[in-house]
Every structure is written in C-alpha cells, then in structure tokens.
Design an enzyme around this catalytic site. Sequence first.
Site, mmCIF file in Angstrom:
data_model
loop_
_atom_site.group_PDB
_atom_site.id
_atom_site.type_symbol
_atom_site.label_atom_id
_atom_site.label_comp_id
_atom_site.label_asym_id
_atom_site.label_seq_id
_atom_site.Cartn_x
_atom_site.Cartn_y
_atom_site.Cartn_z
ATOM 1 N N CYS A 175 0.806 -1.223 0.000
ATOM 2 C CA CYS A 175 0.000 0.000 0.000
ATOM 3 C C CYS A 175 0.839 1.274 0.000
ATOM 4 O O CYS A 175 0.304 2.367 -0.156
ATOM 5 C CB CYS A 175 -0.903 0.012 1.215
ATOM 6 S SG CYS A 175 -1.620 -1.591 1.550
ATOM 7 N N LYS A 179 -9.853 7.517 1.134
ATOM 8 C CA LYS A 179 -10.143 6.117 0.766
ATOM 9 C C LYS A 179 -11.619 5.787 0.990
ATOM 10 O O LYS A 179 -12.149 4.860 0.362
ATOM 11 C CB LYS A 179 -9.298 5.154 1.603
ATOM 12 C CG LYS A 179 -7.852 5.029 1.139
ATOM 13 C CD LYS A 179 -7.148 3.869 1.850
ATOM 14 C CE LYS A 179 -5.705 3.750 1.398
ATOM 15 N NZ LYS A 179 -4.805 4.740 2.027
ATOM 16 N N HIS A 226 -3.658 7.657 5.944
ATOM 17 C CA HIS A 226 -3.721 6.343 5.302
ATOM 18 C C HIS A 226 -5.156 5.840 5.429
ATOM 19 O O HIS A 226 -5.747 5.395 4.458
ATOM 20 C CB HIS A 226 -2.698 5.400 5.946
ATOM 21 C CG HIS A 226 -2.601 4.083 5.250
ATOM 22 N ND1 HIS A 226 -2.352 3.984 3.906
ATOM 23 C CD2 HIS A 226 -2.737 2.807 5.697
ATOM 24 C CE1 HIS A 226 -2.337 2.693 3.560
ATOM 25 N NE2 HIS A 226 -2.572 1.975 4.626
ATOM 26 N N HIS A 248 -9.342 1.710 -1.846
ATOM 27 C CA HIS A 248 -7.908 1.539 -1.618
ATOM 28 C C HIS A 248 -7.259 1.120 -2.932
ATOM 29 O O HIS A 248 -7.487 0.025 -3.422
ATOM 30 C CB HIS A 248 -7.681 0.492 -0.529
ATOM 31 C CG HIS A 248 -6.298 0.494 0.036
ATOM 32 N ND1 HIS A 248 -5.212 1.031 -0.638
ATOM 33 C CD2 HIS A 248 -5.812 0.040 1.227
ATOM 34 C CE1 HIS A 248 -4.126 0.895 0.125
ATOM 35 N NE2 HIS A 248 -4.461 0.311 1.248
ATOM 36 N N GLU A 286 -3.023 4.843 13.630
ATOM 37 C CA GLU A 286 -2.673 6.083 12.919
ATOM 38 C C GLU A 286 -3.077 7.298 13.758
ATOM 39 O O GLU A 286 -2.331 8.289 13.834
ATOM 40 C CB GLU A 286 -3.345 6.125 11.530
ATOM 41 C CG GLU A 286 -2.882 7.326 10.702
ATOM 42 C CD GLU A 286 -3.341 7.283 9.249
ATOM 43 O OE1 GLU A 286 -4.176 6.428 8.894
ATOM 44 O OE2 GLU A 286 -2.864 8.138 8.474
ATOM 45 N N PHE A 320 1.284 -3.077 4.384
ATOM 46 C CA PHE A 320 1.488 -4.416 4.926
ATOM 47 C C PHE A 320 2.961 -4.741 4.746
ATOM 48 O O PHE A 320 3.579 -4.352 3.752
ATOM 49 C CB PHE A 320 0.644 -5.439 4.155
ATOM 50 C CG PHE A 320 -0.788 -5.501 4.637
ATOM 51 C CD1 PHE A 320 -1.194 -4.825 5.767
ATOM 52 C CD2 PHE A 320 -1.712 -6.264 3.950
ATOM 53 C CE1 PHE A 320 -2.514 -4.888 6.209
ATOM 54 C CE2 PHE A 320 -3.028 -6.329 4.378
ATOM 55 C CZ PHE A 320 -3.432 -5.654 5.507
#
Lengths: 91, 408
Positions: free
Chosen positions: B161, B331, B300, B336, B311, B396
């Site tokens: 990502c 998002k 994010h 995403h 976050e 990830f």
Amino acid sequence: MSTLQRIKDMLLENFDFPEDKILPDTIIESFGLDSVDMIELIFYLEDEFEIKIPERDVKLVCIQDIIDVIERLIIEQHGTEIKNEQREVIK
Amino acid sequence: MRRVAVTGMGIISPMGNTSYNFFENLISGVPAVKRITGTFAPLLNVKIAAEADFDPTEHFPIKQIRTLDRTTQMALVAAKQAWSDSGIVIGDDEQKRAGVYMGTGLGGAQTIDSMLCSVYKDNVSRVNPLSVVKIMCNAPASHISLQYALRGPCLTFSIACASSAVAIGEAFRLIKFGQADVVVAGGTESMLTLSSMKSWESLGVLAREDDQNPAASCKPFSMDRSGFVLGEGAAVIILEEMERARARGARIYAELTGYGTTSDAHHITAPTVEGQSSAMRLALEEARMNPQDIDYINAHGTATEMNDLVETQAIKIVFGADCRIPVSSTKSMHGHLIGAAGALELIAAILSMQHKSIPPTANLKTPDPQCDLDYVPNQGRVGLNVRVVMSNSFAFGGSNAVLIARLV
C-alpha cells in the site's frame, strides 16, 4: 475460407499491417516485426489453425511460406486437409 | 540545495479521470464504491469495489491493447495526462537525466489471473507469449520510459500500500541530490480479479457491504468501520528540479519538501505507533518544518479497526494530544488503490492546496471515542488557506512512507 484469408484476418486482428500488402509473395520481414512479434505471430497461427509449429525445421520468409507450412502441418498433425478449404491459386 | 517541483498530474481513478473531476468529486463527498460488475461477483462474499471508468479502446489502438495489462494501460494514460499537463519538453541531451519511478503492488494482476485460469482450469498447454512482459511489475514504468524516451533510472517499487508513496519519495530524493532533473513518478494498480479479491476477502480486511447503501461501506475512523474497499487506477506526477521548472515558466502545483520512511519490524500486517510516528517525524525533519506548519493530513485511513486506531495515536504523538489539524481519509470515497494509493492521495492533498478546500472522510456517522481527531466528517470544507500538506501511506509488511508538500 482460404488459408490466406484466415492468415490475413489473424494478422489484421493482431498487428498493424496494411491489408493490401498481405499477399503470398510479401516478405514477412517487410512488416518490420521484431523477435517477440515473430513469436506472437507463430502463437496466433497455432491458435487459429490448431496446430503446433515446431521451432526448428520452419523457415518463414514470405506469406506463401506460412501457407505452405500450415497446410503441411495440418495434414501431418490432423491427418486431413483443411475443412471447407478451397486452396488458394498462387500465381 | 536543489528543490523539487510538482509540475504535472494525471489520474485514472474511481472518482474521475482528470485531476479536476477527481477533486470536485472528492469535495462533494459521494463515494465511488459500488456493487461490482464482474461476472464472478456471485463467487465473492464481499461484492463491492471502486472500479475506474476506464475503457482502453478510448486510448489505444485495438492492436496495442492486447500487449498491455490494464495496470500498464492506466499508467500510460495517467502519465500522458501528467506529461501534457506539465508542458514539459525533454531535449536529447537531457534524456539521461530524466527517469521513471513507479509503484505497484501486484503488477499485471488481470493477466496473471487469466493466464493461470487457462493453464490450471482449462488445461491449455500454451500461454500467450506476451504473458511475462504484461505481468512483470516494471512493465508500467518501462512503457512510460519507452513512450517519452526517458533514459535515466527506470525503477519500480513494490511496497504494497506504500508503493507509490515510496516511488515519489525516492524520486524526490533523486532530484534533490542531483542525480536527475526530471522524474515521472506515481503508481498503478488494477487487481479487481476473482483471485485477488478472494485473497483480500480471506485476509478479513475488506469492508462489509453497508445494508442500506453499498457506497457507504468504507467508514474510516467510525465506530462501525469494518475495513477498506478495493479500488483501481493510476496516478502520476511530473517531478522537476525547481530552477528548471521556473526557467521554462512551468505551472508549479507544489514543492515536495519532505519524505520519511521507516519499517516497523514488528508484524507482517499489524501496524505500530512507533513506526508510523517516526516516519512522520522524519518527513517533517527533512522538510525543516514543525508539526504546527501542517494544514492538512491525508491519512492512510484504511478503515480497518487497527489502522485507524494506530494512525490516530501516531498523529497525536507527533502533533500533540490536542491536535486539531484536519485529517481525512479519502479512501472512504475512492477505495484503496494499493500500489497507486500513495500517489493518488498525495495528488488529493496537493489539490486541496490548489483549491483551498479539504475533502471529507465520508461515512463517518458514529464517532469512535478512541479516534478523536478532526477527521473532516462527511462534509468537505472550502475557502481554507491550505499551504502545507502531509500524506500518509502505511503498508502491509510494516513499511511506512510519509510525504510533505507545500505551496510555492
């Protein structure tokens, strides 16, 4: 449909060739194909005619060579001539 | 010190295929998430996605389409937009000082899917001879390099990502440290295939479809959040050394000033406050800015339970527990985009400076007491003086990438 017509249709579907230049005596090199294009071309021929074109023992210079190889391999690999086939009369 | 300007932008996204439409749609706050149209939909438990309205036949001759995976098709169109938007011309003598840095998570996913299907399901013994060059992750970058004769470094970054945030960050450094003058940078991803959607579904990170409204399924920072919605698209920017850009009178959307990247070294999927906050601090340090200089953070914000909590805590560590900086997760609307997410969201942040507006976090109806920042819930804000922005991307694998841009 003739072998030439089927080759022509396949080429027009997959490559940027001028239709009026796809003639039996056209030199394949004149289409400006690179090595990957040639591999692709053989792949699509194999798909279209349901044959396996061996890497060796095939020399393709002009369109007529493709026609000859395909018609020979169809007989060798399927034991029969092309169905509904009216052989192209070559000058 | 050499400075780095953003002089062009291009987008193929679920929220629009030009930067203007994209931002207009973001501000309107209406998500592009829908029930998927693929024929395999009945085989999925999660049947929603954010598909891009992208028809390759509008952009390429039919004979070229079969030689390019959708990932590359989208990247090339986004690059073309960015290139013409910037008005850049690269002289023959400059080609080796011009590069391409792209990010992608999975590469040619649709080609992988159809190739494996023909081999394993249909038992076809031969596969298309272009499979390798369509699937390889560097195909998008290489086609851009070919298209514009860019003969400097042509590199592809695959960091899940964070792929395109890293691509842009590394491109920024390449110019800053004098190794290139121009870099086409961004990301691309198109993996709305049965096999990849099943994989994401199985990992348990995709949002449950909202009972009332599929478009409202992705709910970042909301108490009832359940994950993200997969999107697809490409986002590309032109990065150019500032003096070069000024000398030719280019429109300068923003200056990239900071990039921070860290690795959690903790868990393959679970994030850490420490890793994320360190990346934000590094970006601020490089930009020589204080936390209070930031006017907007594009989070994010994946809407997984863990991301949004971690976050939020990481932002508070850097910006203070009483931080009131607007933080939004776009998002919630465009889904995403994995390898394209960082680039698309940096563009969203840059456009918020250009348009003096901040896009909302959509679908934030039930505040989570543990997520207590100003997430710009549901309503975009207009008429704001947005001068410095931060964009967060956390991958990830534990890689974190943070970018900072400012108006010039």
